[in-house]
Design an enzyme around this catalytic site. Sequence first.
Site, short mmCIF file in Angstrom:
data_model
loop_
_atom_site.label_atom_id
_atom_site.label_comp_id
_atom_site.label_asym_id
_atom_site.label_seq_id
_atom_site.Cartn_x
_atom_site.Cartn_y
_atom_site.Cartn_z
N CYS A 220 21.44 74.06 -39.94
CA CYS A 220 20.86 75.35 -39.55
C CYS A 220 19.53 75.24 -38.83
CB CYS A 220 20.70 76.23 -40.80
SG CYS A 220 22.26 76.60 -41.63
N HIS A 387 14.08 81.25 -41.89
CA HIS A 387 15.54 81.14 -41.86
C HIS A 387 16.17 81.86 -43.05
CE1 HIS A 387 19.54 79.60 -41.43
NE2 HIS A 387 19.47 78.98 -42.59
N HIS A 416 20.63 90.83 -44.31
CA HIS A 416 21.41 92.01 -44.70
C HIS A 416 22.34 92.47 -43.58
CE1 HIS A 416 22.18 96.33 -45.47
NE2 HIS A 416 22.13 95.97 -46.75
#
EC number: 2.3.1.-
Length: 488
Positions: A220, A387, A416
């Site tokens: 990531c 992140h 979200h």
Amino acid sequence: MANVKLIYHFLITHFFKLCLLPLIALVATTKASTLTQEDFQNLWLHLQHNLLTLTILFAVFTFVSTVYFLTRPRPVYLVDYSCHLPPPHQKITVQTIRNNIKKNLEINPSLRLLGEDSSLDFFYRVLERSGLGEETYIPNALHSVPPLQTMAAAREETEQVIFDAIDNLLANTKVNTRDIGIIILNSSTFNPTPSLSAMVVNKYKLRSNIKSINLGGMGCSAGVIAIDLAKDLLQVHKNTYALVVSTENISRNAYVGDNKSMIVANCLFRLGGAAVLLSNKSEDRRRSKYKLLHTVRTHTGADDKSFRCVQQEDDEKGKTGVSLTKDITSVAGRTITKNIATLGPLVLPLSEKLLFFKTYIHKKYFDDKIKHYVPDFKRAIDHFCIHPGGRALIDELEKNLGLSPVDVEPSRSTLHRFGNTSSSSIWYELAYTEAKGRMKRGNKAWQIALGSGFKCNSAVWVALRNVNPSVNSPWEHCIDKYPVKLDL
């Protein structure tokens, strides 16, 4: 106490200015009252008689100035960037996930996407506490019943994300694709042949001498790695653009077993990607959004626990997934600390450095039980793009860095609304800050990302103007709904 600290920071920050101003005023007043016209005439005669000395000094000054301007790092500008916004039909809710799992069992009772009932219950518990909302996206392949995990489905997802982000970026910047000299694409778990960067070259008919690089397996945090690599290449290749594309593929990599350490990834990762256009052209400064100040990369993979805490592997039944060990929390904390220790001296004001040094000396020589001083990064950084690897990670960094709810709002809102889109998440967060109208000229934004290996990478940008959201921002139609209040 707060007022005392503010006065301290002001005095330290402006110490030299405060000392020099009275001295300059005193010297100016004294000289003005004592110098006469005869003094100026004598000075002029002295300069005329030392013409050779002046010529040598001027030549040295010119040489040093030329060397400095030729060897100094070229500024790297972020012209613009674009985040992929999937179509509405790709949205996924918890109820839809439940329905799809039920349909799969009806079609084929032997096909249990998450193995045992206990694994299924664990999956739902993690999903409900993950911090993800009801409007995240998954690719068409995972909406299918049963899910499609073929090479063709994976290519379809990747092409959709990458081409949409690049198309929107090119439309906003009006850059001719023939002017792009560098293409860097990062995708951790999906790396077909020809490479994804070659796919972009083919689609947009990029020139034959382009520097094409494909990064795989870097997790990531690969988005910042790609930016750092582009920065280095832009120091070598003059007057060109670098196109950086960050994405991840979940069609082919969704886990369908019952190993709980591998199920967590299914709860967090969602569809997304970003395309970023960088430039080293001086004329692009006027229209660019940001200038890159620093990139800091930290890799703790030499330690076995760090190396194995996030790993793609087969479970006991031969099903492939990404496992997360119990060591990941401690590994992440240690790696973040090292990254911050390197970044701090580059961005923190002198007042914070002195406080840190004072605590360090006190701890080392007088009392080793006192806590390390945590620098106040809000004195150097205006916006934080942490992140969104999960609610727990955001909570931990908010606490350890002494941040306020507003500071981590972009991270929580991105988690979200879009979920963890891997290496592209930090760009959705920066887009959120712009959409809220908070990015002002001179503001500094810190992107910090974590990834397998184990890595923690940071990028710091400074806004060159009051930054407005780009056309077709991913937050364009929903920014007024955020921030949302989450149940703890």
